[in-house]
Enzyme design. Structure first.
Site, PDB file in Angstrom:
ATOM      1  N   SER A 150       1.003  -1.479  -0.051  1.00  0.00           N
ATOM      2  CA  SER A 150       0.418  -0.320   0.414  1.00  0.00           C
ATOM      3  C   SER A 150       0.844   0.968  -0.237  1.00  0.00           C
ATOM      4  CB  SER A 150      -1.008   0.233   1.226  1.00  0.00           C
ATOM      5  OG  SER A 150      -1.951   0.469   0.631  1.00  0.00           O
ATOM      6  N   GLU A 245     -10.503  -4.623  -4.759  1.00  0.00           N
ATOM      7  CA  GLU A 245      -9.913  -2.332  -4.021  1.00  0.00           C
ATOM      8  C   GLU A 245      -9.937  -2.239  -4.977  1.00  0.00           C
ATOM      9  OE1 GLU A 245      -5.691  -2.921  -2.942  1.00  0.00           O
ATOM     10  OE2 GLU A 245      -5.072  -4.916  -3.889  1.00  0.00           O
ATOM     11  N   HIS A 275      -7.377  -5.554  -0.516  1.00  0.00           N
ATOM     12  CA  HIS A 275      -6.278  -4.452   0.095  1.00  0.00           C
ATOM     13  C   HIS A 275      -4.965  -5.446   1.043  1.00  0.00           C
ATOM     14  CE1 HIS A 275      -4.241  -1.271  -0.723  1.00  0.00           C
ATOM     15  NE2 HIS A 275      -4.343  -0.762   0.794  1.00  0.00           N
TER      16      HIS A 275
END
Length: 310
Positions: A150, A245, A275
């Site tokens: 991320s 996601e 995610h």
């Protein structure tokens, strides 16, 4: 008698429920400090057989996570996710430990400074310091890989780009899990996956970007959003993302641009995954993803299976 609804739950459903239970405990009065504590506590602990050692990497708090028989002349620098606002070594220790054990390589995880107390480029500066620390320890750039999820995937790329722009050598490779590469959130998946994504929405993503950049910050700055950077010269990359996601296209668009720049990039999209699903070891696809990461890292760092420490 077992509850039929519980029997129908999948590992992904349970992961979603776990995340929602954390978010659901927060109110407008919950402090950011408490949110961070809750997030760390929810993912605390690890099961992989690794050793740990707390260190300071040029002033940045860090931790060595070392599996048995890991060679001392190889290392992975791990940069955690959390929207630049949350996350830590504690919240990601299990994921990092499983990756270390699978790859047979030691990992240096760091607690870089978080927003909004420390805005861009504070986190990037800390990542660069940690990379410099590994070089100072005598490792060659080709003996180091960077990995992150991320926002941490963003930092992996930004660290490489900043090092390149400074004329510094680049690491051997990078691993990106659900990388957030576009803080302007322009990908089609922000709309097409809005209903499929059970956790994030574009409004939330843009709020996190503003927290990181500040009111006047540029979401298209190439070191804040690597999607907008010149990608020439980056090392081989492995990118993984889930199909459910909203930031899926951050991975897809970046991979397309990287390929266009002549970069050796491998993109893996996992059907039905959320995610950073790799944080949940009970999800079967997680084992496949971690195995692919381990294979990639061993190949790029030239680590033989069961290689003894040197």
């Amino acid at each position: 008698m077992a509850d039929k609804d519980n029997l129908a739950e999948t590992p992904v459903d349970r992961a979603i429920a776990r995340i929602r239970s954390i978010y659901g405990s927060w109110t407008r009065d919950t402090s950011l400090t408490q949110m961070r504590r809750d997030w760390d506590a929810a993912f605390a602990g690890y099961t992989a057989r690794v050793a740990r050692q707390q260190i300071a990497a040029r002033g940045v708090d860090g931790e060595w996570i070392v599996p048995a028989r890991a060679p001392r002349d190889r290392a992975i620098l791990y940069l955690h996710g959390g929207g630049f606002r949350m996350g830590s070594m504690a919240s990601h220790r299990d994921l990092i430990a499983r990756m270390a054990e699978a790859s047979g390589c030691r990992v240096l995880a760091i607690d870089y400074r978080l927003a909004p107390e420390h805005r861009f480029p504070a986190a990037l500066d800390d990542a660069l310091q940690a990379f410099g620390f590994l070089l100072y320890q005598g490792l060659k750039p080709k003996q180091i890989a960077l990995a992150g999820d991320s926002a941490g995937g963003n930092l992996v790329l930004a660290t490489m780009l900043a090092a390149r722009d400074r004329g510094q050598p680049l690491p051997a490779a990078g691993v990106l899990m659900s990388p957030w590469t576009d803080l302007a959130a322009t990908g089609a998946s922000y709309e097409s996956r809005a209903e499929a994504d059970p956790i994030h929405q574009r409004k939330m993503i843009l709020a996190l970007a503003k927290s990181y950049l500040g009111e006047e910050g540029d979401p298209c700055h190439p070191l804040a959003s690597p999607l907008y950077a010149d990608l020439t010269g980056l090392p081989p990359l492995l990118i993984q993302a889930g199909d459910r996601e909203i930031v899926r296209d951050d991975a897809v668009m970046f991979a397309d641009k990287a390929k266009g720049a002549g970069i050796d990039v491998r993109l893996e999209i996992f059907e039905g995954m959320i995610h950073v699903f790799q944080m949940f070891p009970d999800i079967p696809q997680t084992q496949e993803a971690i195995a692919a990461i381990a294979d990639f890292l061993r190949k790029e760092l030239h680590i033989e299976a069961g290689e003894p420490a040197k």
